[in-house]
Enzyme design. Structure first.
Site, PDB file in Angstrom:
ATOM      1  CG  ASP A 175     -24.820   4.647  -9.526  1.00  0.00           C
ATOM      2  OD1 ASP A 175     -25.392   4.124 -10.694  1.00  0.00           O
ATOM      3  OD2 ASP A 175     -24.563   5.909  -9.215  1.00  0.00           O
TER       4      ASP A 175
ATOM      5  NE  ARG B  55     -32.364  -2.623  -7.824  1.00  0.00           N
ATOM      6  CZ  ARG B  55     -31.855  -4.047  -7.676  1.00  0.00           C
ATOM      7  NH1 ARG B  55     -31.833  -4.763  -8.477  1.00  0.00           N
ATOM      8  NH2 ARG B  55     -31.372  -4.203  -6.340  1.00  0.00           N
TER       9      ARG B  55
ATOM     10  CB  THR C 298     -29.529   6.905 -17.154  1.00  0.00           C
ATOM     11  OG1 THR C 298     -28.747   5.851 -16.410  1.00  0.00           O
ATOM     12  CG2 THR C 298     -29.737   7.978 -16.303  1.00  0.00           C
TER      13      THR C 298
ATOM     14  NE  ARG D 161      15.581 -13.315  16.755  1.00  0.00           N
ATOM     15  CZ  ARG D 161      14.923 -12.462  16.384  1.00  0.00           C
ATOM     16  NH1 ARG D 161      14.591 -11.565  17.433  1.00  0.00           N
ATOM     17  NH2 ARG D 161      14.199 -12.560  15.244  1.00  0.00           N
TER      18      ARG D 161
ATOM     19  CD  GLU E  42      12.602  16.671   9.954  1.00  0.00           C
ATOM     20  OE1 GLU E  42      11.628  17.208   9.563  1.00  0.00           O
ATOM     21  OE2 GLU E  42      13.527  16.438   9.430  1.00  0.00           O
TER      22      GLU E  42
ATOM     23  CG  HIS F 219      16.114   6.521   9.584  1.00  0.00           C
ATOM     24  ND1 HIS F 219      17.691   6.614   9.462  1.00  0.00           N
ATOM     25  CD2 HIS F 219      15.782   7.942   9.208  1.00  0.00           C
ATOM     26  CE1 HIS F 219      18.054   7.525   9.269  1.00  0.00           C
ATOM     27  NE2 HIS F 219      16.939   8.609   8.877  1.00  0.00           N
TER      28      HIS F 219
ATOM     29  CE  LYS G  71     -15.513   3.340 -27.369  1.00  0.00           C
ATOM     30  NZ  LYS G  71     -15.949   2.009 -27.606  1.00  0.00           N
TER      31      LYS G  71
ATOM     32  CG  ASP H 211      23.920 -17.126  19.820  1.00  0.00           C
ATOM     33  OD1 ASP H 211      22.836 -17.083  19.884  1.00  0.00           O
ATOM     34  OD2 ASP H 211      24.742 -17.065  18.567  1.00  0.00           O
TER      35      ASP H 211
END
Length: 528
Positions: free
Chosen positions: A129, A68, A71, A442, A332, A280, A141, A482
């Protein structure tokens, strides 16, 4: 800020993904670069016969706490962050014995792969990490003086510049730094997303999105729009994982439509062969059949005009017979979980036809999230993984659906889930016979779907509209009778819809008067 090409005298290498690292390190050593490394990377390089210093030689401390801490030390970060053209920085390096690091090569603990493998909480935590991202950010940086490599794909570019120019240009170092920050951002995004799920936070305060470039596209939906295709860390069978066997490069619209087609056909993962034809991003024909070629013919029958130039998705491997049928009109893209040699030979004669092969179907019931950009923000929701079975249905009319009607109702509602709202789908014998999509009313969708069934009948020589004797699915409730009555007039005999309108009683009464069977699902499938 220094702008000239800078030499590389010392490189620190610490990688989880060791693909190509030995050859890369050998090339660096051949150019006179001193190698410093950690743990498993150092062992691998030594096994390859390379002279490698341990990072502890820079820090004066051994690796500890199960690796752990190794570095996170001024001996490393001072070597990465020091401005080589600033006298007090150089003096500090000399005073404290800090060696300059000119090139950092780091890829991170495999957190994303660990999560994808289904590891437990503690294992995932251990694969976060800490030192790697800290070093990457420091080197990025200070990119005026330090090159930072986070992707194996960049090894070649670094070696090319070192070989040709004896150092790294500022242009390349800026590009590497940008890639580095994108990598740490994606890494943190993966961690934060996993963490939110692990603690059950469905609406975390901040959300982050990341992806890896798969390909740059010539343009977006229209030629004046820029576009690119990125893939997420999550692996889901479909266009993002498919192998393109032949054909032109996929366009933005191809990718979008192919995804819609494969998601739809993946709904039919355990039954008969199924085919979906998309145009589409809307289905213009979906069918099941005794064979995959039979399913294709039935799907095409629903709307052969719209199918021209469309996308075809199959839930079974492509066969020679299906390939013969598909190549009779311009298509396609075809996407399928495999293809036989005879089918691929037939497609090979159609150079522009794109064939994508996957390893299987997508999991239609999987979780996940969907994002939509709006001006200045994002809308985020879980993906529509809802599926309705016969036991979920509530019969609300006097007449009950018969066995065939029930099967067709479930089929039609599954298709309606993938049709843009307002959606109306007529189906008969496991095949769509009329689809109305994307209308503001609809009623209009019902009328359009009925008209499509008339056109389909004329095209195939039927003596009456295909919707006669069909069932009809609505993705949301009928707000008034309807739309339902328009379906009855078109010849539908049974209806499936979510229910939940304040006018449900009126709609049910109208269905009874028309002799229709109607079931409620209690689940809406809007798709905008």
């Amino acid at each position: 800020m220094q702008t000239a090409t800078t030499p590389v005298k010392r490189a620190l290498l610490s990688v989880s993904d060791k693909d190509g690292i030995a050859d890369f390190a050998k090339a660096l050593a051949g150019l006179g670069v001193e190698l410093v490394s950690t743990g498993g990377t150092a062992k691998l390089l030594r096994d390859e016969g390379l002279d490698v210093k341990d990072v502890s030689d820079l820090t004066g401390f051994p690796e500890m706490m199960d690796g752990r801490v190794k570095t996170l030390h001024p001996g490393v970060h001072g070597g990465l962050l020091a401005l080589r053209d600033k006298d007090d920085h150089v003096a500090s390096m000399e005073e404290h014995g800090i060696a300059a690091i000119d090139l950092l090569v780091v890829n991170l603990y495999p957190f994303e792969k660990t999560v994808a493998a289904g590891a437990d909480y503690d294992t995932c935590i251990e694969n976060i990490d800490i030192g790697g991202p800290a070093m990457i950010r420091a080197a990025a940086k200070n990119h005026a003086h330090v090159g930072v490599v986070t992707d194996t794909e960049d090894y070649a570019a670094v070696l090319a510049e070192l070989d040709q120019h004896g150092g790294l240009s500022l242009e390349l170092k800026k590009k590497l730094a940008a890639n580095a920050y994108a990598r740490t951002a994606a890494y943190d995004a993966a961690i934060s997303t996993w963490f939110a799920k692990a603690i059950g936070d469905e609406t975390p305060r901040r959300v982050t999105v990341s992806g890896t470039l798969r390909q740059s596209l010539r343009y977006g939906e229209n030629p004046h729009q820029q576009a690119a295709f990125y893939v997420a860390s999550e692996t889901v069978e479909g266009v993002s994982t498919a192998r393109q066997v032949q054909g032109k490069e996929l366009s933005y619209n191809n990718i979008n439509d192919t995804d819609a087609a494969f998601e739809l056909v993946s709904e039919f993962d355990g039954g008969e062969p199924a085919v979906a034809i998309i145009k589409h991003a809307n289905p213009c024909g979906v069918a099941t059949g005794a064979s995959i070629e039979d399913a294709y013919r039935l799907a095409l029958r629903c709307d052969p005009v719209s199918a021209f130039g469309g996308i075809v998705a199959l839930n079974r491997p492509l066969t020679e017979e299906a390939a013969i049928e598909i190549t009779k009109i311009f298509t396609e893209v075809v996407i399928a979980p495999g293809a036989d040699e005879a089918a691929m030979k037939i497609f090979a004669a159609k150079k522009n036809l794109r064939l994508l092969l996957t390893e299987g179907l997508a999991d239609a019931g999987r979780g996940g999230e969907m994002l939509k950009t709006i001006a200045g923000g994002l809308l985020r929701q879980s993906r529509d993984a809802g599926r309705i079975a016969a036991d979920d249905l509530e019969i609300v009319t006097k007449r009950q659906p018969n066995e065939q009607e029930l099967a067709d109702l479930l089929f039609a509602f599954r298709v309606a889930k993938h049709v843009k709202s307002n959606a109306i789908v007529y189906a008969k014998d496991g095949a769509t016979v009329g689809i109305g999509a994307g209308q503001m009313s609809r009623l209009d969708s019902s009328r359009i779907a009925a008209r499509k069934s008339q056109d389909a009948a004329e095209a195939c020589g039927a003596d009456k509209p295909l919707a006669v004797g069909s069932v009809v699915a609505s993705d949301a409730f009928f707000p008034f009778p309807d739309g339902l009555l328009a379906a009855a007039e078109a010849g539908a005999t049974a209806v499936i819809q979510p229910g939940g309108s304040i006018k449900d009683k009126d709609v049910i009464s109208a269905a009874d008067d028309a002799g229709l069977a109607m079931v409620f699902t209690g689940m809406r499938h809007f798709r905008h």
